[in-house]
Design a protein around this motif. Structure first.
Motif, PDB file in Angstrom:
ATOM      1  N   VAL A 532       0.836  -1.202   0.000  1.00  0.00           N
ATOM      2  CA  VAL A 532       0.000   0.000   0.000  1.00  0.00           C
ATOM      3  C   VAL A 532       0.874   1.256   0.000  1.00  0.00           C
ATOM      4  CG1 VAL A 532      -1.817   1.259   1.213  1.00  0.00           C
ATOM      5  CG2 VAL A 532      -1.853  -1.239   1.184  1.00  0.00           C
ATOM      6  N   GLU A 533       1.938   1.237   0.790  1.00  0.00           N
ATOM      7  CA  GLU A 533       2.860   2.374   0.820  1.00  0.00           C
ATOM      8  C   GLU A 533       3.468   2.632  -0.555  1.00  0.00           C
ATOM      9  OE1 GLU A 533       4.131   1.623   5.480  1.00  0.00           O
ATOM     10  OE2 GLU A 533       5.561   1.220   3.867  1.00  0.00           O
ATOM     11  N   SER A 534       3.832   1.557  -1.239  1.00  0.00           N
ATOM     12  CA  SER A 534       4.411   1.681  -2.579  1.00  0.00           C
ATOM     13  C   SER A 534       3.429   2.332  -3.542  1.00  0.00           C
ATOM     14  CB  SER A 534       4.824   0.296  -3.092  1.00  0.00           C
ATOM     15  OG  SER A 534       5.305   0.369  -4.408  1.00  0.00           O
ATOM     16  N   ALA A 535       2.135   1.949  -3.429  1.00  0.00           N
ATOM     17  CA  ALA A 535       1.112   2.538  -4.294  1.00  0.00           C
ATOM     18  C   ALA A 535       0.954   4.033  -4.010  1.00  0.00           C
ATOM     19  CB  ALA A 535      -0.221   1.813  -4.098  1.00  0.00           C
ATOM     20  N   LEU A 536       0.967   4.408  -2.748  1.00  0.00           N
ATOM     21  CA  LEU A 536       0.847   5.824  -2.383  1.00  0.00           C
ATOM     22  C   LEU A 536       2.029   6.638  -2.904  1.00  0.00           C
ATOM     23  CD1 LEU A 536      -0.395   5.383   1.306  1.00  0.00           C
ATOM     24  CD2 LEU A 536      -1.734   6.374  -0.578  1.00  0.00           C
ATOM     25  N   LEU A 537       3.212   6.050  -2.824  1.00  0.00           N
ATOM     26  CA  LEU A 537       4.421   6.764  -3.223  1.00  0.00           C
ATOM     27  C   LEU A 537       4.521   6.992  -4.729  1.00  0.00           C
ATOM     28  CD1 LEU A 537       6.966   5.080  -0.796  1.00  0.00           C
ATOM     29  CD2 LEU A 537       6.369   7.512  -0.848  1.00  0.00           C
ATOM     30  N   GLU A 538       3.699   6.287  -5.498  1.00  0.00           N
ATOM     31  CA  GLU A 538       3.714   6.508  -6.936  1.00  0.00           C
ATOM     32  C   GLU A 538       3.041   7.819  -7.330  1.00  0.00           C
ATOM     33  OE1 GLU A 538       2.714   3.397  -9.552  1.00  0.00           O
ATOM     34  OE2 GLU A 538       3.954   1.898  -8.548  1.00  0.00           O
ATOM     35  N   HIS A 539       2.303   8.407  -6.373  1.00  0.00           N
ATOM     36  CA  HIS A 539       1.708   9.718  -6.646  1.00  0.00           C
ATOM     37  C   HIS A 539       2.807  10.772  -6.560  1.00  0.00           C
ATOM     38  CE1 HIS A 539      -0.704  13.355  -6.222  1.00  0.00           C
ATOM     39  NE2 HIS A 539      -1.756  12.655  -6.633  1.00  0.00           N
ATOM     40  N   GLU A 540       2.874  11.637  -7.542  1.00  0.00           N
ATOM     41  CA  GLU A 540       3.966  12.604  -7.625  1.00  0.00           C
ATOM     42  C   GLU A 540       3.983  13.588  -6.457  1.00  0.00           C
ATOM     43  OE1 GLU A 540       3.453  14.624 -11.285  1.00  0.00           O
ATOM     44  OE2 GLU A 540       1.575  15.624 -10.711  1.00  0.00           O
ATOM     45  N   PHE A 562      -0.386   7.494   6.660  1.00  0.00           N
ATOM     46  CA  PHE A 562       0.282   8.774   6.892  1.00  0.00           C
ATOM     47  C   PHE A 562       1.063   9.122   5.626  1.00  0.00           C
ATOM     48  CE2 PHE A 562      -0.248   6.739  10.989  1.00  0.00           C
ATOM     49  CZ  PHE A 562      -0.601   7.765  11.856  1.00  0.00           C
ATOM     50  N   VAL A 563       0.870  10.335   5.111  1.00  0.00           N
ATOM     51  CA  VAL A 563       1.593  10.737   3.907  1.00  0.00           C
ATOM     52  C   VAL A 563       2.311  12.067   4.136  1.00  0.00           C
ATOM     53  CG1 VAL A 563       0.106   9.489   2.297  1.00  0.00           C
ATOM     54  CG2 VAL A 563      -0.477  11.839   2.917  1.00  0.00           C
ATOM     55  N   THR A 564       3.537  12.128   3.690  1.00  0.00           N
ATOM     56  CA  THR A 564       4.318  13.362   3.694  1.00  0.00           C
ATOM     57  C   THR A 564       4.388  13.860   2.261  1.00  0.00           C
ATOM     58  OG1 THR A 564       5.631  12.585   5.565  1.00  0.00           O
ATOM     59  CG2 THR A 564       6.540  14.395   4.268  1.00  0.00           C
ATOM     60  N   LEU A 565       3.999  15.118   2.062  1.00  0.00           N
ATOM     61  CA  LEU A 565       3.836  15.646   0.706  1.00  0.00           C
ATOM     62  C   LEU A 565       5.069  16.398   0.225  1.00  0.00           C
ATOM     63  CD1 LEU A 565       0.173  16.975   0.948  1.00  0.00           C
ATOM     64  CD2 LEU A 565       0.966  14.671   0.348  1.00  0.00           C
ATOM     65  N   THR A 566       5.185  16.442  -1.097  1.00  0.00           N
ATOM     66  CA  THR A 566       6.227  17.236  -1.733  1.00  0.00           C
ATOM     67  C   THR A 566       6.009  18.714  -1.393  1.00  0.00           C
ATOM     68  OG1 THR A 566       6.279  15.652  -3.557  1.00  0.00           O
ATOM     69  CG2 THR A 566       7.289  17.793  -3.956  1.00  0.00           C
ATOM     70  N   GLU A 567       7.075  19.431  -1.214  1.00  0.00           N
ATOM     71  CA  GLU A 567       7.006  20.849  -0.882  1.00  0.00           C
ATOM     72  C   GLU A 567       6.112  21.597  -1.875  1.00  0.00           C
ATOM     73  OE1 GLU A 567       7.707  24.056   1.500  1.00  0.00           O
ATOM     74  OE2 GLU A 567       8.573  22.058   1.810  1.00  0.00           O
ATOM     75  N   GLY A 568       5.135  22.335  -1.323  1.00  0.00           N
ATOM     76  CA  GLY A 568       4.252  23.131  -2.169  1.00  0.00           C
ATOM     77  C   GLY A 568       2.979  22.445  -2.599  1.00  0.00           C
ATOM     78  N   ASN A 572      -5.655  18.385   0.346  1.00  0.00           N
ATOM     79  CA  ASN A 572      -7.079  18.693   0.254  1.00  0.00           C
ATOM     80  C   ASN A 572      -7.861  17.456  -0.169  1.00  0.00           C
ATOM     81  OD1 ASN A 572      -6.573  18.453  -2.557  1.00  0.00           O
ATOM     82  ND2 ASN A 572      -6.101  20.657  -2.694  1.00  0.00           N
ATOM     83  N   HIS A 573      -9.156  17.638  -0.316  1.00  0.00           N
ATOM     84  CA  HIS A 573     -10.019  16.500  -0.645  1.00  0.00           C
ATOM     85  C   HIS A 573      -9.673  15.901  -2.011  1.00  0.00           C
ATOM     86  CE1 HIS A 573     -13.556  13.944  -0.529  1.00  0.00           C
ATOM     87  NE2 HIS A 573     -13.873  14.355  -1.732  1.00  0.00           N
ATOM     88  N   THR A 574      -9.293  16.761  -2.959  1.00  0.00           N
ATOM     89  CA  THR A 574      -8.922  16.265  -4.287  1.00  0.00           C
ATOM     90  C   THR A 574      -7.730  15.321  -4.201  1.00  0.00           C
ATOM     91  OG1 THR A 574      -9.724  18.280  -5.338  1.00  0.00           O
ATOM     92  CG2 THR A 574      -8.171  16.939  -6.602  1.00  0.00           C
ATOM     93  N   LEU A 575      -6.744  15.696  -3.395  1.00  0.00           N
ATOM     94  CA  LEU A 575      -5.572  14.839  -3.227  1.00  0.00           C
ATOM     95  C   LEU A 575      -5.955  13.519  -2.567  1.00  0.00           C
ATOM     96  CD1 LEU A 575      -2.475  14.499  -3.415  1.00  0.00           C
ATOM     97  CD2 LEU A 575      -2.346  15.469  -1.110  1.00  0.00           C
ATOM     98  N   GLU A 576      -6.807  13.595  -1.550  1.00  0.00           N
ATOM     99  CA  GLU A 576      -7.262  12.371  -0.880  1.00  0.00           C
ATOM    100  C   GLU A 576      -7.913  11.415  -1.876  1.00  0.00           C
ATOM    101  OE1 GLU A 576      -9.914  13.727   2.117  1.00  0.00           O
ATOM    102  OE2 GLU A 576      -8.327  14.170   3.568  1.00  0.00           O
ATOM    103  N   THR A 577      -8.765  11.979  -2.729  1.00  0.00           N
ATOM    104  CA  THR A 577      -9.455  11.158  -3.727  1.00  0.00           C
ATOM    105  C   THR A 577      -8.458  10.521  -4.699  1.00  0.00           C
ATOM    106  OG1 THR A 577     -11.409  12.587  -3.581  1.00  0.00           O
ATOM    107  CG2 THR A 577     -11.215  11.184  -5.533  1.00  0.00           C
ATOM    108  N   GLU A 578      -7.474  11.311  -5.124  1.00  0.00           N
ATOM    109  CA  GLU A 578      -6.456  10.791  -6.037  1.00  0.00           C
ATOM    110  C   GLU A 578      -5.649   9.671  -5.396  1.00  0.00           C
ATOM    111  OE1 GLU A 578      -4.099  14.116  -7.171  1.00  0.00           O
ATOM    112  OE2 GLU A 578      -5.642  15.001  -8.466  1.00  0.00           O
ATOM    113  N   GLU A 585      -6.284   1.357  -8.020  1.00  0.00           N
ATOM    114  CA  GLU A 585      -5.798   0.938  -9.326  1.00  0.00           C
ATOM    115  C   GLU A 585      -4.596   0.021  -9.222  1.00  0.00           C
ATOM    116  OE1 GLU A 585      -5.027   4.478 -11.512  1.00  0.00           O
ATOM    117  OE2 GLU A 585      -7.158   4.954 -11.835  1.00  0.00           O
ATOM    118  N   LYS A 586      -3.750   0.241  -8.228  1.00  0.00           N
ATOM    119  CA  LYS A 586      -2.547  -0.568  -8.072  1.00  0.00           C
ATOM    120  C   LYS A 586      -2.837  -1.927  -7.446  1.00  0.00           C
ATOM    121  CE  LYS A 586       1.230   0.250  -8.627  1.00  0.00           C
ATOM    122  NZ  LYS A 586       2.098  -0.096  -9.771  1.00  0.00           N
TER     123      LYS A 586
END
Length: 649
Positions: A532-540, A562-568, A572-578, A585-586
């Motif tokens: 699951v972590e690997s699938a999450l990390l594929e998001h840019e 728990f997710v740590t995001l790229t700077e900037g 938000n809800h859109t990111l959660e959905t993505e 999908e993975k």
């Protein structure tokens, strides 16, 4: 000769063997310090499981007219009855179809289908010609299917156009096509795909509605049309068209005892699924025996296991175990709450089900609706649970409401790797304790070890291991025997390590306490946190991810991410959905995160290792975090507690 050999040898006499075994009945090495790990059962014998499940019952035991399966579709009233003779004819037909497509002994065939009779037909047709089936749960994603096809090098895929889960349409062929495209992109083109037209009522009536032998039926043009189903004439073949031209006679391929039977993938702690390999004779004998004894099978029983054949429970206790005993089973495509919450009990009443085997997740789900929808059930004699330890509250409801305090509950512990039950009560013979898997099955020798690998005696808690094999235990991880040894035998040489914690009480009863590695048990489905972590990390937008289990009142465990995001990148809800879609999908819908928390920082040791123990505490809002002396930055703890998720997204 040991009593164990006499026990299994006597049982084996009930099956057909083309040639008898020579040498030891069971030979093995569980100690990596003494050489390669191996398990061999009945070496030198040859047989065919399909012959033992069908021909032996039809011709030797005269059960041809006995019902093998009562099939029920997603919609009430959509049902079908299949006898042993009809099942044999259909299996032989499809075995000839496979041979006509170049499939031969030892080839791997991937099956990605809903819970339909043809799924059983496809797997037994593979077995009849000595091919190795690799069934992929139809709830898995295209990526998961692709990964399993690549690992097992399957050259042929069997699927369906689609199916309904409740009121939700699953377009299986689209997913299959996407998986095949991914395979091509990775340099392994799937040569052929056989598709069943399941959603077409015309096709179902033509192919399934008659009780006459399949080879005698007329076969209209069932070629799928492109506007309904994606179709590639270079790869895709229509199940119905192929079957209509096939003979219903097919001699079985005689296989050696240790020839591969099937590959079934289970999640691994590294994130890459493990291809668990089971072999012919030992698995056949063990699943047949555990089914017969654990469910006290009688010739007039109507048995219903609610699992999906895409999991090991469906392999062992819908197909192989019941058919080896000439049992009559219910095969259900739908959901327990569709179209209403009394669906399961209506089915029990309709077919007078006597033995009922389901998951704690389903029990907890139905508990929410109370006892009113649970009516009749007078036919029930034995209840069973599988997939995870059942909590005492659910056990009591199951026993009191569903079983009316008259049906013993067999709370079975086992794994994909074990092939069949290893810790289980025997009905009406084992005094029950709610939530306990009780005692080992015949020939299974458990032990509880501490962290140092020392065996603990009496009441104790530690690692659950087994000291010797039984006929149905896995033989290897497909294509990676070293991983097999590392995963199950290197931690404690001389023992098979289950990966589960266990407690033994003063009466000798065993209680499973849960996974001891980075795994989650969601609705009875084992998932890898690393996967699951690997699938999450594929998001840019994600630079770091950590996944832990959080208790769930119905599913047992839920995924807290728990997710740590790229700077900037804004959270938000859109990111959660993505992110949720990314995981679906993975891996598949079953792995969809229940909670996602923004974590600008994660608790780590000074060496940089994520402290998942602490994250599990935060997910559950437990403030006693234990020893934090190795924590590099204590300030992240308060921030994570302040922003933890309280409700699902």
């Amino acid at each position: 000769m040991s009593p164990l050999v006499y026990f299994w040898g006597d049982i084996a006499k009930d099956f057909f063997w083309k040639s008898k075994h020579t040498g030891q009945f069971l030979d093995y090495n569980f100690d990596v310090t003494r050489g390669e790990i191996f398990i061999k059962c009945m070496e030198g014998a040859s047989t065919n499981i399909c012959y033992n499940l069908l021909d032996r019952n039809v011709h030797d035991k005269k059960l041809g007219d006995k019902v093998a399966f009562y099939w029920l579709g997603n919609e009430p009233g959509d049902d079908l009855t299949v006898t042993y003779r009809e099942l044999l004819l259909r299996v032989c037909q499809f075995a000839n179809v496979l041979k006509s497509q170049g499939v031969k002994k030892g080839d791997r065939v991937s099956i990605y289908m809903p819970m339909v009779i043809e799924l059983v037909v496809a797997m037994l047709a593979c077995v009849r010609i000595g091919a190795v089936h690799s069934i992929v749960f139809a709830g898995f994603s295209a990526e998961s299917l692709c990964e399993r096809i690549l690992d097992s090098q399957c050259s042929l895929l069997i699927t369906a156009d689609g199916f309904y889960r409740g009121d939700k349409l699953i377009n299986l062929k689209l997913l299959a096509d996407e998986a095949m495209r991914k395979c091509r992109d990775k340099g392994f083109p799937v040569e052929k795909c056989i598709m069943l037209k399941h959603l077409s009522k015309e096709a179902e009536k033509t192919h399934l509605g008659s009780q006459s032998p399949p080879a005698k039926r007329s076969c209209p043009d069932l070629q799928p049309k492109e506007e309904f189903v994606p179709w590639n004439t270079k790869v895709d073949l229509c199940w119905h068209t192929l079957v209509c031209g096939a003979s219903d006679e097919c001699e079985p391929e005689w296989c050696e005892s240790e020839d591969p039977l099937f590959i079934l993938y289970t999640s691994g702690s590294t994130g890459k699924p493990k291809g668990v390999l089971h072999t012919v004779s030992g698995y056949m004998v063990y699943t047949a025996t555990t089914f017969k004894m654990v469910f006290d099978h009688q010739p007039d029983d109507i048995y219903w296991c609610t699992a999906d054949i895409g999991w090991i429970t469906g392999h062992s206790y819908i197909t192989y175990g019941p058919l080896a005993n000439g049992a009559t089973s219910v095969l259900f495509e739908g959901l327990p709450t569709y179209p209403d919450v009394s669906r399961m009990w209506e089915i029990v009443d309709k077919y007078c089900v006597t033995k009922f085997y389901t998951a704690p997740t389903a029990i907890r789900l139905l508990m929410k609706y109370g006892s009113e929808p649970v009516y009749k059930r007078k036919s029930l004699k034995i209840l069973g649970t599988v997939g995870e330890p059942i909590n005492p509250e659910a056990w009591q409801w199951y026993y009191t409401v569903v079983g009316e305090k008259r049906c013993p509950i067999v709370d079975t512990f086992w794994q994909t790797e074990t092939g069949g039950h290893v810790l289980t009560p025997l009905p009406a013979a084992t005094p029950m304790k709610p939530g306990s898997a009780t005692f080992p099955f015949f020939g299974v020798v458990p032990a509880i070890l501490n962290e140092s690998g020392e065996e603990l005696e009496g009441p104790s808690e530690g690692y659950l291991v087994f000291k010797q094999p039984w006929p149905g235990v896995m033989r290897t991880v497909y294509g990676n025997h070293q991983r097999f040894e590392t995963t199950y035998f290197k931690k404690f040489p001389g023992y098979y390590v289950t990966g589960d914690g266990c407690r033994r009480d003063k009466d000798g009863y065993y209680w499973i306490t849960g996974r001891i590695d980075d795994m989650l048990n969601v609705s009875g489905h084992l998932l890898s946190t690393a996967e699951v972590e690997s699938a999450l990390l594929e998001h840019e937008g994600v630079t770091e991810a950590a996944v832990v289990a959080r208790p769930h009142p119905v599913k047992g465990e839920s995924l807290y991410c728990f997710v740590t995001l790229t700077e900037g990148v804004p959270y938000n809800h859109t990111l959660e959905t993505e992110l949720k879609q990314q995981v679906r999908e993975k891996i598949g819908a079953i792995a969809t995160p229940d909670y996602i928390q923004n974590a600008p920082g994660l608790p780590k040791t000074r060496s940089g290792k994520i402290m998942r123990r602490v994250l599990r505490k935060i997910a559950c809002d437990e403030r006693d975090l234990g020893d934090l002396s190795t924590l590099a930055d204590p300030s992240v703890i308060d921030h994570l507690f302040q922003n933890r998720c309280c409700t699902t997204i």
